[in-house]
Design an enzyme around this catalytic site. Structure first.
Site, short mmCIF file in Angstrom:
data_model
loop_
_atom_site.label_atom_id
_atom_site.label_comp_id
_atom_site.label_asym_id
_atom_site.label_seq_id
_atom_site.Cartn_x
_atom_site.Cartn_y
_atom_site.Cartn_z
N ASN A 98 133.87 -126.71 -24.22
CA ASN A 98 134.60 -127.47 -23.20
C ASN A 98 133.76 -127.58 -21.93
OD1 ASN A 98 136.42 -128.65 -21.45
ND2 ASN A 98 138.12 -127.31 -22.02
N GLU B 200 146.43 -117.99 -18.37
CA GLU B 200 146.49 -118.39 -19.78
C GLU B 200 146.00 -119.82 -19.96
OE1 GLU B 200 147.09 -118.33 -23.85
OE2 GLU B 200 147.00 -116.66 -22.45
N ILE C 179 145.36 -123.77 -17.73
CA ILE C 179 145.57 -124.87 -16.79
C ILE C 179 145.52 -126.12 -17.64
CG2 ILE C 179 144.47 -126.28 -15.02
CD1 ILE C 179 143.79 -123.91 -13.49
N GLY D 35 141.64 -134.13 -9.13
CA GLY D 35 141.74 -132.92 -8.31
C GLY D 35 142.97 -132.08 -8.59
N GLY E 155 140.64 -135.64 -13.49
CA GLY E 155 139.62 -136.17 -12.59
C GLY E 155 140.15 -136.53 -11.21
N TYR F 160 134.55 -124.35 -13.62
CA TYR F 160 134.61 -122.93 -13.29
C TYR F 160 133.31 -122.45 -12.64
CZ TYR F 160 138.83 -122.90 -16.15
OH TYR F 160 140.07 -123.17 -16.66
N GLU G 94 142.25 -129.21 -27.96
CA GLU G 94 141.45 -128.07 -28.43
C GLU G 94 141.33 -128.04 -29.95
OE1 GLU G 94 142.89 -124.48 -26.54
OE2 GLU G 94 141.99 -125.07 -24.63
#
Length: 159
Positions: free
Chosen positions: A125, A84, A86, A96, A94, A132, A28
């Site tokens: 991202n 918060e 993952i 799962g 990639g 999501y 990040e």
């Protein structure tokens, strides 16, 4: 993925958990922002009043993923689970594992009788946003995140 298992996190996982957190911070673009320590995480997660919980994903490579959450309270919606982070280590993405962790956190949301789950995602991202959206998640644009760091608060209160 079929050899990956999920389990509730324990104290002895914390050194690896902190490594995953540092890996996420680097991804990040904020590697120097992590001030958390194993000791702080132990006190905050395993003391008399734990303020967070977590699940780890494990396979033959050890702990390769993490879902860390806590509870918040919405004046409008009541008890909410706040996801918060993952984190899946880069070499395991990639496969799962993120879906396993996300689904487990959804289960915790229901088991703990929360009215829903909330989280944040950085606007750049794209892989996470796509992930999501597959769940039908609402991605808001209206709210601006605000924060004050401890040092700032100390200065403000001394003024």
């Amino acid at each position: 993925m079929n050899n990956t298992t999920l389990r509730k996190g324990i104290k002895s996982d914390l050194p690896r958990v902190l490594e995953l957190i540092q890996e996420l911070a680097t991804f990040e673009r904020a590697p120097d922002e992590v001030i958390n320590t194993v000791e702080m995480m132990e006190k905050d997660g395993f003391g008399p009043n734990p303020i967070y919980g977590f699940y780890v994903a494990e396979n033959e490579n050890g702990i390769v993923g993490l879902a860390l959450y806590y509870y918040r309270y919405s004046t409008w919606k009541g008890r909410r689970l706040y996801l918060e982070d993952i984190i899946v280590t880069e070499s395991e993405r990639g496969k799962g594992i993120g879906k396993l962790l996300f689904d487990k956190t959804l289960e915790v949301t229901l088991q703990e009788n929360c009215s829903g789950m909330v989280w944040q995602v950085l606007d750049w991202n794209e892989p996470a946003i796509v992930f999501y959206k597959k769940y039908g998640s609402t991605l808001g644009q209206e709210w601006i995140n605000c924060a004050l760091e401890k040092e700032q608060i100390e200065k403000l209160l001394k003024a």
